[in-house]
Scaffold this motif. Sequence first.
Motif, short mmCIF file in Angstrom:
data_model
loop_
_atom_site.label_atom_id
_atom_site.label_comp_id
_atom_site.label_asym_id
_atom_site.label_seq_id
_atom_site.Cartn_x
_atom_site.Cartn_y
_atom_site.Cartn_z
N GLU A 113 -6.60 34.52 1.81
CA GLU A 113 -7.66 33.53 1.97
C GLU A 113 -7.33 32.18 1.34
N LYS A 114 -6.26 32.11 0.59
CA LYS A 114 -5.84 30.87 -0.05
C LYS A 114 -6.99 30.23 -0.84
N LEU A 115 -7.55 30.99 -1.76
CA LEU A 115 -8.68 30.54 -2.55
C LEU A 115 -8.28 29.40 -3.49
N GLU A 116 -9.25 28.50 -3.75
CA GLU A 116 -9.02 27.38 -4.64
C GLU A 116 -10.13 27.29 -5.67
N PHE A 117 -9.82 26.70 -6.81
CA PHE A 117 -10.88 26.38 -7.75
C PHE A 117 -10.69 24.95 -8.23
N LEU A 118 -11.81 24.32 -8.62
CA LEU A 118 -11.83 22.92 -8.99
C LEU A 118 -11.74 22.78 -10.51
N LEU A 119 -10.86 21.90 -10.96
CA LEU A 119 -10.64 21.71 -12.39
C LEU A 119 -10.98 20.28 -12.80
N SER A 120 -11.61 20.15 -13.95
CA SER A 120 -11.83 18.83 -14.55
C SER A 120 -10.94 18.72 -15.79
N LYS A 121 -10.44 17.53 -16.05
CA LYS A 121 -9.56 17.29 -17.19
C LYS A 121 -10.29 16.48 -18.24
N ARG A 122 -10.35 17.01 -19.46
CA ARG A 122 -11.05 16.34 -20.55
C ARG A 122 -10.14 16.20 -21.77
N PRO A 123 -10.34 15.14 -22.58
CA PRO A 123 -9.51 14.96 -23.77
C PRO A 123 -9.84 15.97 -24.87
N PHE B 57 -9.08 6.41 -3.08
CA PHE B 57 -10.49 6.78 -3.14
C PHE B 57 -10.74 7.74 -4.31
N LYS B 58 -9.77 8.59 -4.59
CA LYS B 58 -9.89 9.52 -5.72
C LYS B 58 -10.05 8.76 -7.03
N GLN B 59 -9.29 7.68 -7.18
CA GLN B 59 -9.39 6.87 -8.40
C GLN B 59 -10.76 6.19 -8.50
N LYS B 60 -11.34 5.84 -7.37
CA LYS B 60 -12.68 5.26 -7.37
C LYS B 60 -13.72 6.29 -7.84
N ILE B 61 -13.55 7.53 -7.41
CA ILE B 61 -14.45 8.61 -7.83
C ILE B 61 -14.35 8.82 -9.33
N LEU B 62 -13.12 8.87 -9.84
CA LEU B 62 -12.92 9.04 -11.28
C LEU B 62 -13.51 7.87 -12.07
N SER B 63 -13.35 6.66 -11.52
CA SER B 63 -13.91 5.48 -12.18
C SER B 63 -15.43 5.57 -12.23
N LEU B 64 -16.05 6.05 -11.15
CA LEU B 64 -17.51 6.20 -11.12
C LEU B 64 -17.96 7.26 -12.13
N LEU B 65 -17.22 8.35 -12.23
CA LEU B 65 -17.54 9.40 -13.21
C LEU B 65 -17.47 8.87 -14.64
N ASN B 66 -16.47 8.04 -14.90
CA ASN B 66 -16.33 7.47 -16.24
C ASN B 66 -17.40 6.42 -16.53
N ASP C 124 -20.41 7.90 -17.75
CA ASP C 124 -20.31 8.46 -19.09
C ASP C 124 -20.16 9.99 -19.10
N PHE C 125 -19.40 10.53 -18.13
CA PHE C 125 -19.14 11.97 -18.12
C PHE C 125 -17.87 12.34 -18.88
N GLY C 126 -17.03 11.35 -19.17
CA GLY C 126 -15.84 11.61 -19.98
C GLY C 126 -14.77 12.45 -19.33
N ILE C 127 -14.69 12.41 -18.01
CA ILE C 127 -13.69 13.20 -17.27
C ILE C 127 -12.49 12.32 -16.95
N GLN C 128 -11.30 12.80 -17.33
CA GLN C 128 -10.07 12.03 -17.11
C GLN C 128 -9.43 12.31 -15.75
N GLY C 129 -9.70 13.47 -15.21
CA GLY C 129 -9.07 13.82 -13.93
C GLY C 129 -9.78 14.97 -13.25
N ILE C 130 -9.61 15.07 -11.95
CA ILE C 130 -10.15 16.16 -11.14
C ILE C 130 -9.02 16.67 -10.26
N SER C 131 -8.88 17.99 -10.18
CA SER C 131 -7.82 18.54 -9.33
C SER C 131 -8.26 19.86 -8.71
N ASN C 132 -7.65 20.16 -7.58
CA ASN C 132 -7.85 21.44 -6.91
C ASN C 132 -6.63 22.31 -7.15
#
Length: 258
Positions: A100-110, A57-66, A69-77
């Motif tokens: 609290e085990k805090l997290e932040f969301l990262l996008s991967k761009r070329p 499902f994650k790959q489907k989300i990335l495919s939809l983002l591409n 035309d958002f140009g995002i190669q990956g998403i990670s926590n």
Amino acid sequence: ENKTSPNSLFINVCKVFNGSVSKQIIGFFKSKISVSAGVNDSGFRAATLELMKDETFKQKILSLLNDADFGIQGISNKKITAGDLPEGTSNEIISRVTSEKLEFLLSKRPVFDENGKEIGARELLMDSQESDGTMKFFNYSGVILDTLEDGGTLIIDEFDARLHPLLTRKLVKMFNSPVSNVKNAQLVFVTHDTNLLDNSLLRRDQIYFTEKNKRSETVVYSLADFKGIRNDASYEKDYIKGKYGAIPFLGNFEKLFE
């Protein structure tokens, strides 16, 4: 019925008393209907992140983002650890991060060199280094795909906020398409984008207007209520002209500066 107070919902009261029918009704609304009220879409962010735990499902989300035309190669926590904090960080903050085990969301761009050749990639903080439009579409992406696959109902207020008109139009087409919407999922949205008032995109019975009457009550009515509308009529132009009502009556703003 006699256990339901004037300010309580009957269905909820039944559920408290373990009513089987009320459980089914509430379960339907929880599992089949997703609601985003206004510009805050943090609830959809949590749902999309949960869906991303499934790699397919994650790959489907990335495919939809591409495809959008958002140009995002990956998403990670990424979980924040004490090692990620700068030197000199107070013990109080270090303790909070650890507990609290805090997290932040990262996008991967070329990354490209001066000749336009791709030479690598970099990670950006989604909440501070990406645009509001990118964040909104990511937050919605998982819920949109899940609704289409499950045949649920997606309700969105301020649908066009922070998104390009061509993108919102494409999303509407996805829900109207028998290819992408095989389970008859439904999209209900509120918008001020007149670009979507198009007879090639929506039927008349799919379009509703809201207008305030003299008592400031909101009246809801369908474009299908109007008689004599030609099949080739421009809904957008006729709406702007006031043919269907539901437009603001604007005063003379300039007089404020006289």
